[in-house]
Design a protein around this motif. Sequence first.
Motif, PDB file in Angstrom:
ATOM      1  N   ASP A 405       0.853  -1.195   0.000  1.00  0.00           N
ATOM      2  CA  ASP A 405       0.000   0.000   0.000  1.00  0.00           C
ATOM      3  C   ASP A 405       0.884   1.239   0.000  1.00  0.00           C
ATOM      4  N   HIS A 406       1.888   1.216  -0.883  1.00  0.00           N
ATOM      5  CA  HIS A 406       2.870   2.298  -0.960  1.00  0.00           C
ATOM      6  C   HIS A 406       2.314   3.460  -1.783  1.00  0.00           C
ATOM      7  N   GLY A 587     -11.087  -2.073  -0.663  1.00  0.00           N
ATOM      8  CA  GLY A 587     -12.097  -1.063  -0.370  1.00  0.00           C
ATOM      9  C   GLY A 587     -11.925   0.211  -1.182  1.00  0.00           C
ATOM     10  N   ARG A 588     -10.738   0.401  -1.762  1.00  0.00           N
ATOM     11  CA  ARG A 588     -10.488   1.594  -2.564  1.00  0.00           C
ATOM     12  C   ARG A 588     -10.420   1.270  -4.055  1.00  0.00           C
ATOM     13  N   ILE A 589     -11.017   0.174  -4.469  1.00  0.00           N
ATOM     14  CA  ILE A 589     -10.895  -0.295  -5.848  1.00  0.00           C
ATOM     15  C   ILE A 589     -11.431   0.710  -6.862  1.00  0.00           C
ATOM     16  N   VAL A 596      -3.081  -1.605 -10.408  1.00  0.00           N
ATOM     17  CA  VAL A 596      -3.074  -1.919  -8.975  1.00  0.00           C
ATOM     18  C   VAL A 596      -4.256  -2.829  -8.640  1.00  0.00           C
ATOM     19  N   ASN A 597      -5.432  -2.486  -9.143  1.00  0.00           N
ATOM     20  CA  ASN A 597      -6.627  -3.297  -8.878  1.00  0.00           C
ATOM     21  C   ASN A 597      -6.468  -4.726  -9.382  1.00  0.00           C
ATOM     22  N   ARG A 639     -19.624  -3.078   0.682  1.00  0.00           N
ATOM     23  CA  ARG A 639     -19.451  -1.644   0.975  1.00  0.00           C
ATOM     24  C   ARG A 639     -18.985  -0.883  -0.265  1.00  0.00           C
ATOM     25  N   VAL A 640     -18.134  -1.520  -1.058  1.00  0.00           N
ATOM     26  CA  VAL A 640     -17.694  -0.889  -2.309  1.00  0.00           C
ATOM     27  C   VAL A 640     -18.889  -0.685  -3.236  1.00  0.00           C
TER      28      VAL A 640
END
Length: 710
Positions: A405-406, A587-589, A596-597, A639-640
């Motif tokens: 998670d950089h 959760g941040r897709i 990244v996804n 939630r997404v």
Amino acid sequence: MFLCFPLLDDKAPVTDTNIPSHLEQMLDILTQEEGERESGETGPCMEYLLHHKILETLYTLGKADCPPGMKQQVLTFYTKLLAHIRQPLLPHINVHRPVQKLVRLCGEVLAAPTENEEIQFLCIVCAKLKQDPYLVNFFLENKSKRPETKSSERAEQVKENVLAPDTGQSLAEEQADCPEEPQAAAAASTSSPTNNNNNSSNYNLVTSLLNLTKSPDGRIVVKACEGLMLLVSLPEPAAAKCLTENTELCELLTDRLVSFYKALPQSMDPLDIETVESVNWGLDVYNLKEDAAVFTGKRALISFLSWLDYCDQLIKEAHKSAAAVMARAVRERFFVSVMEPQLMQTSEVGILTSTALLNRIIRQVTSEALLQEMVYFLLGEEREPETPATVAQNPLRHRLIEHCDHLSDEISIMTLRLFEQLIQKPNQHILHSLVLRSLEERNYLENKPQEEREPLENGQPHDAVDLEEDPLFGDDLSPNSRLSGSDWLSSSPPQSPDHSKCDGKTEVHKIVNSFLCLVPDEAKSSYHVEGTGYDTYLRDAHRQFRDYCGVCQRWDWRGNPKPFEKCNLDIPFFEGHFLKVLFDRMGRILDQPYDVNLQVTAVLSKLSLLPHPHLHEYLLDPYISLAPGCRSLFSVIVRVVGDLMLRIHRIPDFTPKLLLVRKRLLGLEPEGINIDHMTLLEGVIVLEEFCKELAAIAFVKYHAAASSSP
């Protein structure tokens, strides 16, 4: 019988004499004699050679190199004699002693004119030891040896008389002739334990080969490495111990690995590291100009990977005790001393290069001992469940997981690839350290008796994900017909009354639909494009699950989850650092780059494929009752989707734009004008595909369990 060597000027080269032809005649006579006699029978010519110590005489001449070039002739004769004579010669004291002495002469001088003959001789000795491993004990020499006492000589001679045919020489005569015979380790093993502890042994055969690995001639180096490969694989414990304690083999392996690594450029393109062709040690043929034209550092990278392959293969072939020592040396002298500072640095370029190299190393390592040490280096040896307080207990493990998670997407992607590679390796500690130890007690489940639970609303707790009320799901997803984690992987009875079962096909259909229906119709685009249905994932899921089952078969993974009554549900649940970072990323897709996804979902799908009941329950059962404050993969996705539903209505022409983005990603549409909200649209497409993949995995795992049930 044997022609005598004439007296010659010791300054005349041996090629000007008839010694080479006489040696050839001797060899021809011995070979012909053996061919004419029954197998194992010693003829008079061989008796003469053994009785009169012809080999000892030749050794003396070879050592003095008198006449000049004699050493080369002696080495060639010894090599041909051992190679052509089928009967075992090395057990004879008048063979293995001069052979042992000649071994000591090899590798003394680098780039010597006799180097080729030396390596040929050493390799034939190694081959003979591979055929009869017990003979290696004659080549383990006592370091502190003094002239033999009568008792030790007698022990040696008794052993020789048992192993060797009669040479026509009495025991007394042989004792008189052999005042300086080095004590064989096999004979030394009969001495007292105290003596054994105080006496260490030389392994001159290994030492000579190690010297020849430093030759400037690449062919000599490869042959020396082959000889070492034969020696480390011998099953004799004394030889394995001597190999690691009394030779510089571990130092050679690690020092050369370090020097090759340090020769690499400080910055390299991760794609170059990942895609450079695999090179097996010994086949490292190259062209400097061509390599430099491809990318800077290719030659150095191939040299490093080639030597890494040799270390890996050597440890794989080695005696178990020697393999453990060599692997430990690689861990301490290379991974800890050299790689760890590279991985812990703050320079983004340095982090990216070292992580890409580590990923390539993980991919290449296959030996069990080296893999184990590498895993302990990366993840630590802790077995107990993680807590938020112990997350940073192992600094390197913590740093690598944080790099998933950089701020740099490149570093995040490369580190996620590293973990994807790691969880596919056949090592149980990897999975235990990263995920399983946090799920052992199943304390992600609600810990209340049925009557004490909060009132159910439509069959669900009030704070649970309500599938019936959600417009995304149909009426057939009632929790009364749900399938629990244990039902998925076994034929065990339901855990509670609300786990009543219907027909198995209906159950798996509901589970599959729970994932397929997560993404709302207006956010789906795959049905507009041919060949992108959920069924396309089934074949891959089946193959990958079968491969995982093969890897995990020898591990103690029960078919059923740990019984609920045996779980310690009072311990607060912590999903573990690795799953926490993955869930946060998931959760941040909708707000992350496409690449990244893809990598986040690739890692999660690999974990979902694992045939462990707790991991299956936690990642693939949509209907488990989660303990307060806990989340599962399904709840994260829900939630997404909830966030997506709020954002869809703010984007005009959402569905046409989504379809256009999908076609561009598939190469069906050319790149055109920029589309607003591209990151969100690409995230929605990845989300839809990931849900289809999870549905396929669930379907495949259910049917695999059903087919294996009685």
